[in-house]
Scaffold this active site. Structure first.
Site, mmCIF file in Angstrom:
data_model
loop_
_atom_site.group_PDB
_atom_site.id
_atom_site.type_symbol
_atom_site.label_atom_id
_atom_site.label_comp_id
_atom_site.label_asym_id
_atom_site.label_seq_id
_atom_site.Cartn_x
_atom_site.Cartn_y
_atom_site.Cartn_z
ATOM 1 C CE LYS A 14 -2.545 -0.278 3.761
ATOM 2 N NZ LYS A 14 -2.075 -1.458 4.421
ATOM 3 N NE ARG A 89 -5.325 -1.007 9.132
ATOM 4 C CZ ARG A 89 -4.162 -0.376 8.964
ATOM 5 N NH1 ARG A 89 -4.109 0.780 8.372
ATOM 6 N NH2 ARG A 89 -3.044 -0.941 9.361
ATOM 7 N NE ARG A 128 6.727 -2.870 5.705
ATOM 8 C CZ ARG A 128 5.410 -2.691 5.709
ATOM 9 N NH1 ARG A 128 4.791 -2.304 4.630
ATOM 10 N NH2 ARG A 128 4.733 -2.920 6.802
ATOM 11 N NE ARG A 163 5.271 -0.322 10.080
ATOM 12 C CZ ARG A 163 4.094 -0.374 9.459
ATOM 13 N NH1 ARG A 163 3.953 0.190 8.270
ATOM 14 N NH2 ARG A 163 3.068 -0.980 10.003
ATOM 15 N NE ARG A 174 1.222 -4.724 10.996
ATOM 16 C CZ ARG A 174 2.327 -4.656 10.232
ATOM 17 N NH1 ARG A 174 3.408 -5.330 10.570
ATOM 18 N NH2 ARG A 174 2.339 -3.917 9.166
#
Ligand code: AMP
Length: 217
Positions: A14, A89, A128, A163, A174
């Site tokens: 995203k 969300r 990431r 993160r 998640r």
């Protein structure tokens, strides 16, 4: 330019796609995750409470997110349209957002769903990294997303960070939160006839080519 809502499981791409749309169409990209990570940098009770929620992979209470979102989309750069990365969300956020849009006399725009298999998305988290300044996302596992110099942002030359919620345990939570709370939004917006699906399992350029086609229609 219409506003765009991106819906996808965590680590589906995203943020990367939002950045590409932003650069190509010159509209702001708004990540509620980034807005919350900025709040978490403060040293107060609310920041501490939000930090704990983020680390669990759960959703932050709607009132907090809606306040941040409303303040951001009221800024003048959002008048021409914007990309929402990570909002809404859940269905109650979508309903509240509909009310805000009505007050502002704006329409929802289009909803783009990035489709990806869970294990492919999960495999991306270990590589990431994000620039803490410009928020650009890099991935050391993906050829065309590697930084030019290891560990440094190509544009800001500052050290990239990982993160704290990008770990396999939090990822599963998640992802489950996504299935339970966020995926029902696809039906919610389908009922309005504004949903488009994109295959996000290959490269960022493959994803973006499909998005350009949708936006050009
Ligand atoms: P993201 O950067 O979109 O992956 O979001 C990181 C985390 O921020 C999520 O796991 C949630 O804890 C929180 N978050 C981001 N956007 C929202 C939202 N719209 N509503 C509630 N929590 C959110």
């Amino acid at each position: 330019m219409k506003s765009i809502i991106l819906i996808a499981p965590p680590a589906a791409g995203k943020g990367t796609e939002a950045e590409q749309i932003k650069n190509q169409y010159n509209i702001p990209s708004i990540s509620t995750g980034d807005l919350l990570r900025d709040v978490v940098k403060r040293d107060d009770e609310q920041a501490q409470a939000i930090r704990e929620i983020l680390n669990k992979g759960a959703l932050v209470p709607d009132e907090i997110v809606l306040d941040l979102l409303k303040a951001r989309i009221s800024q003048s750069d959002c008048e021409i349209g914007y990309i929402l990365d990570g909002f809404p969300r859940n269905v109650s956020q979508a309903e509240a957002y509909d009310k805000i849009l009505k007050e502002m006399k704006r329409d929802t725009g289009v909803v783009i769903v990035l489709d990806i298999d869970k294990e492919i998305a999960k495999s991306r988290i270990s590589g990431r990294f994000t620039c803490p300044m410009c928020k650009r996302i890099y991935n050391t596992n993906t050829g065309d997303m590697k930084p030019k110099k290891i560990g440094l942002c190509d544009d800001c030359n500052v050290e990239l960070i990982q993160r704290s919620d990008d770990n396999p345990e939090t990822y599963d939570d998640r992802y489950n939160t996504y299935l339970e709370k966020t995926e029902p939004l696809v039906d919610y917006y389908d009922a309005q006839g504004i949903v488009y699906h994109v295959d996000s399992s290959k490269s960022p350029s493959h994803t973006h080519a499909q998005v350009i086609k949708i936006l050009g229609e």
